[in-house]
Design an enzyme around this catalytic site. Structure first.
Site, PDB file in Angstrom:
ATOM      1  N   HIS A 266      -1.681   3.338   4.702  1.00  0.00           N
ATOM      2  CA  HIS A 266      -2.653   4.088   3.909  1.00  0.00           C
ATOM      3  C   HIS A 266      -2.849   5.449   4.555  1.00  0.00           C
ATOM      4  CE1 HIS A 266      -6.355   5.189   1.886  1.00  0.00           C
ATOM      5  NE2 HIS A 266      -6.221   4.144   1.093  1.00  0.00           N
TER       6      HIS A 266
ATOM      7  N   GLU B  41       0.809  -1.213   0.000  1.00  0.00           N
ATOM      8  CA  GLU B  41       0.000   0.000   0.000  1.00  0.00           C
ATOM      9  C   GLU B  41       0.853   1.279   0.000  1.00  0.00           C
ATOM     10  OE1 GLU B  41      -3.369   0.445  -0.342  1.00  0.00           O
ATOM     11  OE2 GLU B  41      -2.810   2.554  -0.359  1.00  0.00           O
TER      12      GLU B  41
ATOM     13  N   THR C  18      -5.750   1.580  -5.627  1.00  0.00           N
ATOM     14  CA  THR C  18      -5.379   0.162  -5.462  1.00  0.00           C
ATOM     15  C   THR C  18      -6.070  -0.711  -6.500  1.00  0.00           C
ATOM     16  OG1 THR C  18      -5.302   0.519  -3.064  1.00  0.00           O
ATOM     17  CG2 THR C  18      -5.212  -1.754  -3.816  1.00  0.00           C
TER      18      THR C  18
ATOM     19  N   ASP D 277       1.576  -0.068  -4.903  1.00  0.00           N
ATOM     20  CA  ASP D 277       0.358   0.053  -5.731  1.00  0.00           C
ATOM     21  C   ASP D 277       0.209   1.421  -6.399  1.00  0.00           C
ATOM     22  OD1 ASP D 277      -0.399   1.384  -3.350  1.00  0.00           O
ATOM     23  OD2 ASP D 277      -2.343   0.363  -3.181  1.00  0.00           O
ATOM     24  N   HIS D 278       0.630   2.498  -5.701  1.00  0.00           N
ATOM     25  CA  HIS D 278       0.479   3.857  -6.239  1.00  0.00           C
ATOM     26  C   HIS D 278       1.175   4.805  -5.276  1.00  0.00           C
ATOM     27  CE1 HIS D 278      -2.514   4.298  -3.113  1.00  0.00           C
ATOM     28  NE2 HIS D 278      -3.110   3.204  -3.574  1.00  0.00           N
TER      29      HIS D 278
HETATM   30  C1  GP9 Z   1      -8.852  -0.694   0.475  1.00  0.00           C
HETATM   31  C2  GP9 Z   1      -7.434  -0.575   0.077  1.00  0.00           C
HETATM   32  C3  GP9 Z   1      -7.053   0.865  -0.137  1.00  0.00           C
HETATM   33  O1  GP9 Z   1      -9.350  -1.989   0.521  1.00  0.00           O
HETATM   34  O2  GP9 Z   1      -7.104  -1.403  -0.966  1.00  0.00           O
HETATM   35  O3  GP9 Z   1      -7.500   1.361  -1.330  1.00  0.00           O
HETATM   36  P1  GP9 Z   1      -6.966   2.754  -1.930  1.00  0.00           P
HETATM   37  O4  GP9 Z   1      -7.668   3.855  -1.212  1.00  0.00           O
HETATM   38  O5  GP9 Z   1      -5.486   2.803  -1.719  1.00  0.00           O
HETATM   39  O6  GP9 Z   1      -7.331   2.674  -3.363  1.00  0.00           O
HETATM   40 MN    MN Z   2      -3.811   1.706  -2.274  1.00  0.00          MN
END
Ligand code: GP9
Ligand code: MN
Length: 418
Positions: A197, A38, A82, A256-257
């Site tokens: 996150h 994340e 994500t 992921d980003h």
């Molecule tokens: C939520 C997690 C976060 O299940 O994958 O999502 P994001 O806000 O990073 O897209």
């Molecule tokens: Mn994410």
């Protein structure tokens, strides 16, 4: 009427590259474990924050004999964050420019990596301790042929095991390995971490390094939160070894980003000790990628410019699964012919020589702005490639594509039109 599909197919076929002979099948018949890390960006790797190492475990992997560490690997996500990274990974297509494709096109036909591996006899699943309908995952995973989603209901989340968005990464990986130990093999398990996150809050006992000292509390907490995730990944590897799952697996981990948006540029300038131009912003979209193949012994740093769209062909080839008929826009990063050209969802891009960002062209080596002519051919191709991807998704064109034979089902496309 199917003519779109003919054109897209020609483009995909003409951009197909051969696998690297040495890497093809290097992890054949092993379990595939993919970890979505994340909000992890590359700028923290092999870097410290006021003298504190931020990612000691991941740093050790960058030097590890069984790990290929990609240092010029980019995320290509849009508003679907994500879920867009999952889409890129599973389909080797771009996410959409507007809303999250997980919401807008979950009724489409796709040919995902999970589908391919399912046909190879893999047990395909995702592990993520959140509500199953978040990002419409429960619905989209069916379209992606993911056999089982271990959502939050598959976990025991005690009060002390939750922080920020939900279950903490350490208990998450521990319970996940327990679940994996009971799975039929070979399996394809995808784990999505959650603790790191925004807003990056932690319990006191999980703060392993201090906060940073800028005007952005978000950036200040980010390092601490990344440090916690790094610890969880270390625990994950230890537990895999303990349960005997490690040696017979290939472990792929990617950011992921971004976690730090451009709203925090002032604080980032303080940390990086340089001005953040559009060029720097583009380079900050690098996310780490580790391809860890236990007992392979040939790991090294890979500087190839590449992106999330390239994950699927790279992974499938490592598992010895052919992709020459796949309708994909990425390419095997280990291939000699892999082109250094990463397209962002907004039309910007990076090549080994150029960076196109904020409507300006930059020299990739120096960061100096140069005349737009150098970028122009790639600007056109980026637009074309995003367009083809959008056509596939918006027209649900994979309905008319027979993956087995590589044939276009044009008669059916015409019938559909009437
Ligand atoms: C939520 C997690 C976060 O299940 O994958 O999502 P994001 O806000 O990073 O897209
Ligand atoms: Mn994410």
């Amino acid at each position: 009427d199917g003519s779109e599909l003919v054109e897209v197919n020609n483009y995909v076929r003409s951009n197909q590259v051969d696998a690297n002979e040495k890497m093809y099948g290097v992890a054949k018949d092993r379990n595939l474990i993919v970890v979505s890390m994340e909000s992890l960006q590359s700028f923290v790797i092999n870097n410290d924050m006021n003298g504190h190492e931020v990612t000691p475990f991941l740093n050790s992997l960058t030097q590890d004999k069984d790990t290929y560490y990609f240092s010029n690997f980019y995320h290509q996500t849009g508003l679907g964050k994500t879920s867009d990274s999952e889409f890129l990974l599973e389909n080797s297509l771009y996410p959409l420019g507007g809303g999250a494709v997980f919401f807008t096109h979950s009724g489409n036909t796709f040919h995902s990596m999970a589908e391919s591996l399912g046909e190879e006899g893999y047990y395909t699943n995702v592990l993520h301790p959140n509500n199953k309908s978040f990002w419409n995952r429960d619905i989209m995973y069916r379209a992606l042929d993911i056999q089982k989603y271990y959502d939050e209901q598959s976990y025991v989340v005690n009060e002390e095991d939750a922080v920020n968005w939900g279950m903490k990464d350490i208990p998450f990986v521990e319970q996940s390995v327990d679940l994996m130990a009971d799975m039929p093999q070979p399996f394809y398990s995808r784990l999505i971490t959650l603790t790191n996150h925004h807003p990056f809050t932690l319990d006191e006992e999980d703060k392993l390094i201090p906060e940073y000292d800028s005007n952005s509390n978000t950036l200040n907490r980010y390092f601490q939160s990344v440090r916690y995730m790094d610890e969880a990944l270390k625990v994950f590897f230890e537990d895999l070894k303990e349960k005997g799952l490690y040696d017979n697996s290939i472990i792929v981990m990617y950011g992921d980003h971004y976690g730090i948006s451009e709203n925090h540029n002032k604080a980032m300038e303080q940390y990086l000790e340089k001005e953040i131009t559009p060029y720097e912003s583009a380079k900050l979209q690098r996310v780490p990628l580790f391809v860890h193949i236990p007992n392979s012994g040939e790991g090294k740093e890979m500087t190839e410019t590449s992106g999330q769209i390239d994950l699927r062909p790279t992974i499938l080839h490592a598992l010895g699964v052919e992709t020459s008929k796949d309708m994909q826009l990425g390419a095997d990063m280990f291939s000699e012919e892999h082109e250094e050209f990463v397209v962002f969802r907004d039309g910007g891009f990076v090549t080994d020589k150029f960076v196109y960002a904020g409507n300006a062209c930059y020299d990739n080596a120096t960061g100096l702005q140069i005349e737009i002519d150098s970028c122009q051919p790639y600007i056109d191709r980026a637009t074309q490639e995003l367009g083809y991807s959008d056509q596939i998704i918006n027209g649900d064109l994979l309905r008319f594509y027979d993956l087995k034979t590589g044939n276009l089902l044009l008669d059916e496309a015409i019938k559909e039109d009437k």
